[in-house]
Motif scaffolding. Structure first.
Motif, PDB file in Angstrom:
ATOM      1  N   PRO A 168      10.847  -8.321 -33.776  1.00 51.51           N
ATOM      2  CA  PRO A 168      10.071  -9.361 -33.077  1.00 51.51           C
ATOM      3  C   PRO A 168       8.856  -9.784 -33.893  1.00 51.51           C
ATOM      4  CG  PRO A 168       9.666  -7.206 -32.106  1.00 51.51           C
ATOM      5  CD  PRO A 168      10.773  -7.017 -33.098  1.00 51.51           C
ATOM      6  N   TYR A 169       8.498 -11.069 -33.795  1.00 52.97           N
ATOM      7  CA  TYR A 169       7.316 -11.557 -34.508  1.00 52.97           C
ATOM      8  C   TYR A 169       6.065 -11.455 -33.639  1.00 52.97           C
ATOM      9  CZ  TYR A 169       7.724 -15.849 -31.772  1.00 52.97           C
ATOM     10  OH  TYR A 169       7.785 -16.753 -30.741  1.00 52.97           O
ATOM     11  N   THR A 170       6.252 -11.059 -32.371  1.00 49.49           N
ATOM     12  CA  THR A 170       5.110 -10.951 -31.469  1.00 49.49           C
ATOM     13  C   THR A 170       5.302  -9.775 -30.526  1.00 49.49           C
ATOM     14  OG1 THR A 170       3.727 -12.150 -29.880  1.00 49.49           O
ATOM     15  CG2 THR A 170       6.099 -12.512 -29.743  1.00 49.49           C
ATOM     16  N   ILE A 171       4.196  -9.206 -30.066  1.00 46.66           N
ATOM     17  CA  ILE A 171       4.265  -8.109 -29.107  1.00 46.66           C
ATOM     18  C   ILE A 171       3.131  -8.278 -28.097  1.00 46.66           C
ATOM     19  CG2 ILE A 171       2.876  -6.587 -30.591  1.00 46.66           C
ATOM     20  CD1 ILE A 171       4.518  -4.239 -29.453  1.00 46.66           C
ATOM     21  N   ASP A 172       3.421  -8.052 -26.841  1.00 53.66           N
ATOM     22  CA  ASP A 172       2.424  -8.103 -25.766  1.00 53.66           C
ATOM     23  C   ASP A 172       2.520  -6.828 -24.942  1.00 53.66           C
ATOM     24  OD1 ASP A 172       1.160 -10.667 -26.038  1.00 53.66           O
ATOM     25  OD2 ASP A 172       3.046 -11.580 -25.425  1.00 53.66           O
ATOM     26  N   VAL A 173       1.387  -6.201 -24.667  1.00 52.38           N
ATOM     27  CA  VAL A 173       1.327  -5.026 -23.789  1.00 52.38           C
ATOM     28  C   VAL A 173       0.400  -5.364 -22.635  1.00 52.38           C
ATOM     29  CG1 VAL A 173       0.724  -2.590 -23.581  1.00 52.38           C
ATOM     30  CG2 VAL A 173       1.707  -3.457 -25.729  1.00 52.38           C
ATOM     31  N   VAL A 174       0.958  -5.435 -21.438  1.00 55.52           N
ATOM     32  CA  VAL A 174       0.176  -5.774 -20.237  1.00 55.52           C
ATOM     33  C   VAL A 174      -0.209  -4.480 -19.530  1.00 55.52           C
ATOM     34  CG1 VAL A 174       0.163  -7.028 -18.047  1.00 55.52           C
ATOM     35  CG2 VAL A 174       1.432  -7.941 -20.011  1.00 55.52           C
ATOM     36  N   PHE A 175      -1.481  -4.372 -19.177  1.00 59.59           N
ATOM     37  CA  PHE A 175      -1.957  -3.182 -18.460  1.00 59.59           C
ATOM     38  C   PHE A 175      -1.750  -3.395 -16.957  1.00 59.59           C
ATOM     39  CE2 PHE A 175      -4.798  -3.547 -22.240  1.00 59.59           C
ATOM     40  CZ  PHE A 175      -4.259  -2.477 -22.942  1.00 59.59           C
ATOM     41  N   SER A 176      -0.913  -2.554 -16.353  1.00 62.81           N
ATOM     42  CA  SER A 176      -0.628  -2.688 -14.918  1.00 62.81           C
ATOM     43  C   SER A 176      -1.435  -1.736 -14.064  1.00 62.81           C
ATOM     44  CB  SER A 176       0.867  -2.456 -14.660  1.00 62.81           C
ATOM     45  OG  SER A 176       1.260  -1.190 -15.166  1.00 62.81           O
ATOM     46  N   LYS A 177      -1.990  -0.678 -14.677  1.00 62.10           N
ATOM     47  CA  LYS A 177      -2.778   0.308 -13.930  1.00 62.10           C
ATOM     48  C   LYS A 177      -4.062   0.622 -14.696  1.00 62.10           C
ATOM     49  CE  LYS A 177       1.311   2.553 -11.932  1.00 62.10           C
ATOM     50  NZ  LYS A 177       2.094   3.826 -11.831  1.00 62.10           N
ATOM     51  N   GLY A 178      -4.974   1.300 -13.986  1.00 61.18           N
ATOM     52  CA  GLY A 178      -6.200   1.735 -14.629  1.00 61.18           C
ATOM     53  C   GLY A 178      -7.288   0.678 -14.613  1.00 61.18           C
ATOM     54  N   PRO A 179      -8.418   0.964 -15.271  1.00 64.82           N
ATOM     55  CA  PRO A 179      -9.576   0.041 -15.228  1.00 64.82           C
ATOM     56  C   PRO A 179      -9.325  -1.304 -15.908  1.00 64.82           C
ATOM     57  CG  PRO A 179      -9.937   1.810 -16.817  1.00 64.82           C
ATOM     58  CD  PRO A 179      -8.712   2.183 -16.054  1.00 64.82           C
ATOM     59  N   LEU A 180      -8.338  -1.367 -16.814  1.00 69.97           N
ATOM     60  CA  LEU A 180      -8.033  -2.630 -17.491  1.00 69.97           C
ATOM     61  C   LEU A 180      -6.833  -3.344 -16.880  1.00 69.97           C
ATOM     62  CD1 LEU A 180      -8.553  -1.760 -21.282  1.00 69.97           C
ATOM     63  CD2 LEU A 180     -10.011  -3.176 -19.839  1.00 69.97           C
ATOM     64  N   ALA A 181      -6.438  -2.941 -15.681  1.00 69.26           N
ATOM     65  CA  ALA A 181      -5.288  -3.574 -15.020  1.00 69.26           C
ATOM     66  C   ALA A 181      -5.492  -5.088 -14.922  1.00 69.26           C
ATOM     67  CB  ALA A 181      -5.105  -2.981 -13.623  1.00 69.26           C
ATOM     68  N   GLY A 182      -4.464  -5.822 -15.296  1.00 69.78           N
ATOM     69  CA  GLY A 182      -4.566  -7.282 -15.320  1.00 69.78           C
ATOM     70  C   GLY A 182      -4.874  -7.829 -16.687  1.00 69.78           C
ATOM     71  N   GLY A 183      -5.358  -6.962 -17.585  1.00 71.83           N
ATOM     72  CA  GLY A 183      -5.630  -7.378 -18.955  1.00 71.83           C
ATOM     73  C   GLY A 183      -4.412  -7.151 -19.835  1.00 71.83           C
ATOM     74  N   ALA A 184      -4.523  -7.497 -21.100  1.00 74.05           N
ATOM     75  CA  ALA A 184      -3.399  -7.333 -22.020  1.00 74.05           C
ATOM     76  C   ALA A 184      -3.901  -7.308 -23.449  1.00 74.05           C
ATOM     77  CB  ALA A 184      -2.398  -8.475 -21.846  1.00 74.05           C
ATOM     78  N   VAL A 185      -3.067  -6.747 -24.314  1.00 75.54           N
ATOM     79  CA  VAL A 185      -3.349  -6.775 -25.745  1.00 75.54           C
ATOM     80  C   VAL A 185      -2.058  -7.186 -26.449  1.00 75.54           C
ATOM     81  CG1 VAL A 185      -2.797  -4.311 -26.067  1.00 75.54           C
ATOM     82  CG2 VAL A 185      -4.262  -5.484 -27.722  1.00 75.54           C
ATOM     83  N   GLY A 186      -2.177  -8.000 -27.473  1.00 76.30           N
ATOM     84  CA  GLY A 186      -0.982  -8.474 -28.163  1.00 76.30           C
ATOM     85  C   GLY A 186      -1.274  -8.826 -29.600  1.00 76.30           C
ATOM     86  N   MET A 187      -0.206  -9.101 -30.338  1.00 77.43           N
ATOM     87  CA  MET A 187      -0.364  -9.426 -31.752  1.00 77.43           C
ATOM     88  C   MET A 187       0.841 -10.222 -32.230  1.00 77.43           C
ATOM     89  SD  MET A 187      -0.994  -6.766 -34.892  1.00 77.43           S
ATOM     90  CE  MET A 187      -1.287  -7.339 -36.550  1.00 77.43           C
ATOM     91  N   ASP A 188       0.583 -11.192 -33.102  1.00 74.72           N
ATOM     92  CA  ASP A 188       1.663 -11.941 -33.749  1.00 74.72           C
ATOM     93  C   ASP A 188       1.781 -11.467 -35.191  1.00 74.72           C
ATOM     94  OD1 ASP A 188       2.110 -13.452 -31.496  1.00 74.72           O
ATOM     95  OD2 ASP A 188       0.771 -15.067 -32.117  1.00 74.72           O
ATOM     96  N   TYR A 189       2.970 -11.046 -35.599  1.00 70.30           N
ATOM     97  CA  TYR A 189       3.188 -10.558 -36.962  1.00 70.30           C
ATOM     98  C   TYR A 189       3.586 -11.722 -37.863  1.00 70.30           C
ATOM     99  CZ  TYR A 189       3.334  -6.087 -34.519  1.00 70.30           C
ATOM    100  OH  TYR A 189       3.026  -5.011 -33.737  1.00 70.30           O
ATOM    101  N   LEU A 190       2.629 -12.544 -38.208  1.00 70.79           N
ATOM    102  CA  LEU A 190       2.901 -13.740 -39.014  1.00 70.79           C
ATOM    103  C   LEU A 190       2.228 -13.610 -40.379  1.00 70.79           C
ATOM    104  CD1 LEU A 190       2.284 -16.501 -36.330  1.00 70.79           C
ATOM    105  CD2 LEU A 190       4.477 -15.601 -37.078  1.00 70.79           C
ATOM    106  N   GLY A 191       2.996 -13.873 -41.430  1.00 70.32           N
ATOM    107  CA  GLY A 191       2.415 -13.872 -42.766  1.00 70.32           C
ATOM    108  C   GLY A 191       1.305 -14.905 -42.913  1.00 70.32           C
ATOM    109  N   SER A 192       1.479 -16.029 -42.231  1.00 72.27           N
ATOM    110  CA  SER A 192       0.469 -17.097 -42.301  1.00 72.27           C
ATOM    111  C   SER A 192      -0.865 -16.636 -41.711  1.00 72.27           C
ATOM    112  CB  SER A 192       0.968 -18.343 -41.570  1.00 72.27           C
ATOM    113  OG  SER A 192       1.472 -18.003 -40.296  1.00 72.27           O
ATOM    114  N   LEU A 193      -0.796 -15.830 -40.633  1.00 71.08           N
ATOM    115  CA  LEU A 193      -2.032 -15.306 -40.041  1.00 71.08           C
ATOM    116  C   LEU A 193      -2.713 -14.315 -40.968  1.00 71.08           C
ATOM    117  CD1 LEU A 193      -1.342 -14.697 -36.234  1.00 71.08           C
ATOM    118  CD2 LEU A 193      -3.002 -16.233 -37.254  1.00 71.08           C
ATOM    119  N   LEU A 194      -1.900 -13.488 -41.620  1.00 71.16           N
ATOM    120  CA  LEU A 194      -2.453 -12.519 -42.570  1.00 71.16           C
ATOM    121  C   LEU A 194      -3.179 -13.247 -43.698  1.00 71.16           C
ATOM    122  CD1 LEU A 194      -2.532  -9.453 -43.371  1.00 71.16           C
ATOM    123  CD2 LEU A 194      -0.492  -9.897 -44.730  1.00 71.16           C
ATOM    124  N   GLY A 195      -2.522 -14.288 -44.222  1.00 73.67           N
ATOM    125  CA  GLY A 195      -3.139 -15.068 -45.294  1.00 73.67           C
ATOM    126  C   GLY A 195      -4.408 -15.770 -44.840  1.00 73.67           C
ATOM    127  N   ALA A 196      -4.360 -16.358 -43.645  1.00 70.59           N
ATOM    128  CA  ALA A 196      -5.544 -17.042 -43.110  1.00 70.59           C
ATOM    129  C   ALA A 196      -6.695 -16.063 -42.926  1.00 70.59           C
ATOM    130  CB  ALA A 196      -5.203 -17.717 -41.787  1.00 70.59           C
TER     131      ALA A 196
END
Length: 499
Positions: A168-196
């Motif tokens: 996959p070129y992208t990943i998202d992890v959604v927090f369903s429990k705990g103090p950060l519930a409703g938040g999320a962390v993600g990343m796009d694995y793009l060479g263009s982003l690395l270069g930028a």
């Protein structure tokens, strides 16, 4: 020479298409001046044994025009497609070429003051780097090998992640429990982003990340928490309860407008802090308007003539007035006047600002939104509303954005030419040819990307174009969630006060 112009046009088209995709994908474009200089050197050595420094400089000047045009186009113009309007390639060409030529023409009278008179004060980092690359000539060998190797690696990785989807070129992890519930962390694995990331540096990267941390670890968990306390609560502008919304629903209805408010206030702060620069630039510009046209002017100070500038601007204004996206010639005339007024103000700021931060970090969207807001209000006062009023506002905002992007790139190119002993007039003509060439294919590129990926979808989210559309719709329709906008503005002021 014919060789340098043909090579420059080819690079302008290629870099324009690539940056249009990048701008729609991640909301960021990268300056193509340095790669255009390196690739130009390598290709010139293949076709001609005795290429000159000034020939190389023209290749780089013309080639980088496509990237700059793409930045202005990708950030704003796709908003018309998001409105489901049937825009032809011919219309897109005139919008792109008109905005680009205005930016180029308006930069001409600023050249002497910004490039020559402030030589020791404004470094113009990319322009200076390009001059070093072109004058040394050594980068045409080892530098070109690295550049083409990176192009190959980027292409292979793109095929693996986005073509065959082996990983996959992208990943998202959604927090369903705990103090950060409703938040999320993600990343796009793009060479263009690395270069930028490498190009803009760790400081600007961290500043970009700071906004994401506040939004996804701060506001979204807060909204989720409020939803758990009041499961039936419906918070405008959404029409469904908070408790039933996922992270992207909350981003679309709330977080996006906080960002719009922050960016808009950033534009006003930039204008406010740049007022002394604007006044100084205007005084110096009009004081030296006639100094670069006469027969006694040195070749290295020769610009396009003042009469050509005025006639060129008037022709572009006439073309804008009759564009079919405007509901009437009156609306088109108002739009043309807005483009010229805001274009000249912001071009002055842009051309000065890139002298410090470079073209990649030029906040053209922030400045364009300032013009967009005022334009939307003026069109509303004249009685234009609905889809036609929104489309007219977006076109004006797009042309301002394109003019800003081109002027920043042109300033860097003129600095390279100044350091190498080029003739500014020939660079200005070359830049205009590069603009028209890239504009000729930009409509096809945007329409093709929309047909293949769907602009506004997951693969081409077009963040800035979505923001432009939301602002225009909100003002024209009277549905702008001002509480969220003002909250975003307050965040921007707080960040500014913190330095």
């Amino acid at each position: 020479t014919i060789t340098s112009m043909i090579m420059g046009v080819i690079l302008a088209v290629v870099f324009g298409a690539a940056n249009a995709y990048l701008g729609l994908r991640v909301g960021m474009t990268v300056s193509a001046s340095i790669p255009a200089a390196v690739m130009g050197l390598a290709i010139l050595k293949i076709f001609t044994k005795d290429s000159t420094v000034l020939e190389n400089n023209i290749v780089q000047t013309v080639g980088s025009a496509g990237e700059a045009l793409a930045a202005g186009v990708a950030f704003t113009l796709p908003a018309l497609l998001l409105l489901n309007l049937d825009i032809s390639m011919v219309t897109i060409f005139f919008i792109c070429a008109g905005g680009g030529l205005l930016g180029c023409l308006m930069m001409v009278p600023l050249r002497k003051f910004l490039i020559k008179d402030l030589h020791g004060e404004l470094p113009y980092p990319e322009g200076t780097a390009c001059a070093e690359v072109v004058s040394s000539g050594h980068e045409g060998g080892s530098g070109a090998k690295l550049l083409f190797s990176a192009l190959g690696l980027g292409a292979i990785w793109k095929f693996i992640t986005d073509g065959f989807i082996i990983v996959p070129y992208t990943i998202d992890v959604v927090f369903s429990k705990g103090p950060l519930a409703g938040g999320a962390v993600g990343m796009d694995y793009l060479g263009s982003l690395l270069g930028a990331g490498f190009l803009i540096g760790p400081k600007v990267c961290m500043q970009s990340l700071a906004g994401a941390v506040l939004g996804w670890f701060g506001f979204l968990p807060l909204l989720h928490f409020i939803g758990t306390l009041a499961p039936e609560m419906v918070l405008a502008p959404s029409t469904i309860p908070l408790s039933e919304m996922d992270i992207w629903d909350m981003w679309t209805n709330y977080l996006k407008y906080l960002g719009i408010g922050a960016v808009t206030m950033g534009a006003f702060i930039s204008l406010f802090t740049a007022l002394p620069i604007i006044v100084r630039s205007f005084k110096q510009t009009f004081g030296h308007m006639g100094n670069a046209e006469g027969e006694n002017v040195k070749r290295t100070d020769l610009n396009i003539g003042g009469k050509v500038l005025i006639i060129g601007i008037l022709i572009v204004m006439a073309i804008i007035a009759f564009l079919p996206v405007f509901p009437s010639v009156l609306a088109g005339s108002i739009g043309a006047i807005m483009v010229v007024i805001f274009g000249f103000i912001f071009v002055t700021v842009s051309a000065h600002l890139v002298g410090y931060v470079g073209s990649t970090n030029n906040p053209i969207v922030a400045m364009s939104i300032g013009g967009l807001l005022v334009t939307a209000v003026i069109f509303r006062l004249f009685g234009y509303s609905g889809v036609t009023g929104i489309a007219a506002t977006v076109v004006v905002g797009s042309m301002i954005c394109i003019a800003l992007a081109i002027s920043g790139d042109m300033a860097q190119d003129l600095k390279s030419g100044f350091l190498l002993g080029a003739t500014p007039k020939k660079q200005q003509i070359g830049q205009m040819i590069g603009i028209v060439s890239a504009a000729a294919v930009m409509g096809a590129v945007i329409i093709m990307l929309n047909d293949v990926y769907g602009i506004g979808g997951e693969k081409l989210p077009a963040p800035h174009a979505n923001m432009v559309k939301s602002i225009a719709e909100g003002i024209m329709g009277g549905t702008m969630p001002w509480s969220l906008i003002i909250c975003g503005m307050a965040i921007a002021v707080m960040v500014w006060l913190l330095g």
